[in-house]
Design a protein around this motif. Structure first.
Motif, PDB file in Angstrom:
ATOM      1  N   THR A 123     -12.749  -5.810   7.598  1.00 30.01           N
ATOM      2  CA  THR A 123     -11.526  -5.459   6.874  1.00 30.01           C
ATOM      3  C   THR A 123     -10.442  -5.205   7.905  1.00 30.01           C
ATOM      4  O   THR A 123     -10.555  -4.279   8.706  1.00 30.01           O
ATOM      5  N   SER A 124      -9.421  -6.028   7.906  1.00 31.38           N
ATOM      6  CA  SER A 124      -8.333  -5.866   8.869  1.00 31.38           C
ATOM      7  C   SER A 124      -7.432  -4.730   8.396  1.00 31.38           C
ATOM      8  O   SER A 124      -6.802  -4.815   7.347  1.00 31.38           O
ATOM      9  N   GLY A 125      -7.398  -3.671   9.168  1.00 32.27           N
ATOM     10  CA  GLY A 125      -6.603  -2.506   8.807  1.00 32.27           C
ATOM     11  C   GLY A 125      -5.122  -2.733   9.022  1.00 32.27           C
ATOM     12  O   GLY A 125      -4.712  -3.414   9.955  1.00 32.27           O
ATOM     13  N   ASP A 126      -4.328  -2.136   8.132  1.00 30.70           N
ATOM     14  CA  ASP A 126      -2.873  -2.208   8.233  1.00 30.70           C
ATOM     15  C   ASP A 126      -2.292  -0.950   7.596  1.00 30.70           C
ATOM     16  O   ASP A 126      -3.042  -0.042   7.206  1.00 30.70           O
ATOM     17  N   GLN A 127      -0.983  -0.895   7.474  1.00 31.08           N
ATOM     18  CA  GLN A 127      -0.351   0.297   6.921  1.00 31.08           C
ATOM     19  C   GLN A 127      -0.737   0.517   5.456  1.00 31.08           C
ATOM     20  O   GLN A 127      -0.836   1.658   5.012  1.00 31.08           O
ATOM     21  N   LEU A 128      -0.991  -0.554   4.724  1.00 33.08           N
ATOM     22  CA  LEU A 128      -1.424  -0.397   3.326  1.00 33.08           C
ATOM     23  C   LEU A 128      -2.752   0.347   3.238  1.00 33.08           C
ATOM     24  O   LEU A 128      -2.938   1.213   2.378  1.00 33.08           O
ATOM     25  N   LEU A 129      -3.688   0.028   4.136  1.00 28.76           N
ATOM     26  CA  LEU A 129      -4.970   0.733   4.158  1.00 28.76           C
ATOM     27  C   LEU A 129      -4.764   2.189   4.563  1.00 28.76           C
ATOM     28  O   LEU A 129      -5.350   3.096   3.971  1.00 28.76           O
ATOM     29  N   MET A 130      -3.921   2.413   5.578  1.00 29.20           N
ATOM     30  CA  MET A 130      -3.637   3.794   5.994  1.00 29.20           C
ATOM     31  C   MET A 130      -3.091   4.611   4.822  1.00 29.20           C
ATOM     32  O   MET A 130      -3.528   5.734   4.575  1.00 29.20           O
ATOM     33  N   ASP A 131      -2.137   4.035   4.099  1.00 24.33           N
ATOM     34  CA  ASP A 131      -1.525   4.731   2.963  1.00 24.33           C
ATOM     35  C   ASP A 131      -2.536   4.998   1.858  1.00 24.33           C
ATOM     36  O   ASP A 131      -2.544   6.081   1.264  1.00 24.33           O
ATOM     37  N   ALA A 132      -3.394   4.024   1.577  1.00 25.77           N
ATOM     38  CA  ALA A 132      -4.396   4.189   0.523  1.00 25.77           C
ATOM     39  C   ALA A 132      -5.384   5.302   0.872  1.00 25.77           C
ATOM     40  O   ALA A 132      -5.706   6.147   0.027  1.00 25.77           O
ATOM     41  N   VAL A 133      -5.854   5.323   2.114  1.00 28.81           N
ATOM     42  CA  VAL A 133      -6.806   6.350   2.549  1.00 28.81           C
ATOM     43  C   VAL A 133      -6.146   7.725   2.518  1.00 28.81           C
ATOM     44  O   VAL A 133      -6.740   8.706   2.067  1.00 28.81           O
ATOM     45  N   SER A 134      -4.912   7.792   2.980  1.00 29.12           N
ATOM     46  CA  SER A 134      -4.184   9.059   2.985  1.00 29.12           C
ATOM     47  C   SER A 134      -3.995   9.592   1.567  1.00 29.12           C
ATOM     48  O   SER A 134      -4.245  10.763   1.286  1.00 29.12           O
TER      49      SER A 134
END
Length: 163
Positions: A123-134
């Motif tokens: 899974t290539s991490g990006d700002q969308l993943l950061m925002d979802a996890v947060s």
């Protein structure tokens, strides 16, 4: 490598989830070196530096999984098999719940529903993943409990005794 030495001018033990994907120090780790940092609790301090109050913080379960990033750093002058250091950082977000009066930031706690994507190196991490996890960490943060503890001295169970 983004740094020529292990010790940096600015500490990197925390990374803001809102900006980690764009920072040179964390960008590669956001992409595919994400981890969980399991803790049983953590501390936060309040008050002036001369008379700080220590606060113990615990989650709803015995282990609190914090979202983290890791990387391997190699000493420039070391041989290929020597001088490797595993480094890690904890993602943070704006505080909520019991953390708000203690500090403006708090760890990002890992939700069960995003755990698989977070740990999957494919899974290539990006700002969308950061925002979802947060965002998914908010329900966990609302279940934190906190109490003041005695000044932190020693290393044992006395570190979590109420003040």
């Amino acid at each position: 490598m983004w740094s020529k030495e292990l010790k940096t001018k600015f500490p990197t033990f925390n990374a803001r989830s809102e900006t980690a994907a764009e920072k040179a120090s964390f960008k590669a780790s956001v992409k595919n070196r994400r981890c969980i940092i399991p803790v049983t609790g953590f501390y936060e301090w309040t008050g002036p530096k001369t008379s700080r109050t220590s606060h113990a913080i615990f989650g709803p379960d015995p282990i609190i999984p914090m979202a983290g990033l890791y990387s391997w750093w190699h000493e420039p002058d070391a041989g290929d098999d020597e001088g490797w250091h595993l480094t890690a950082t904890i993602l943070t977000r704006a505080s909520s719940g019991v953390m708000e009066p203690l500090h403006d930031r708090m760890p990002v706690f890992m939700s069960d529903e995003l755990l698989g994507d977070w740990l999957d190196p494919e899974t290539s991490g990006d700002q969308l993943l950061m925002d979802a996890v947060s965002e998914a960490s908010l329900p966990i943060s609302e279940q934190l409990r906190e109490y003041a503890v005695k000044p932190l001295r020693g290393d044992g169970p006395e570190l979590i005794l109420p003040a």
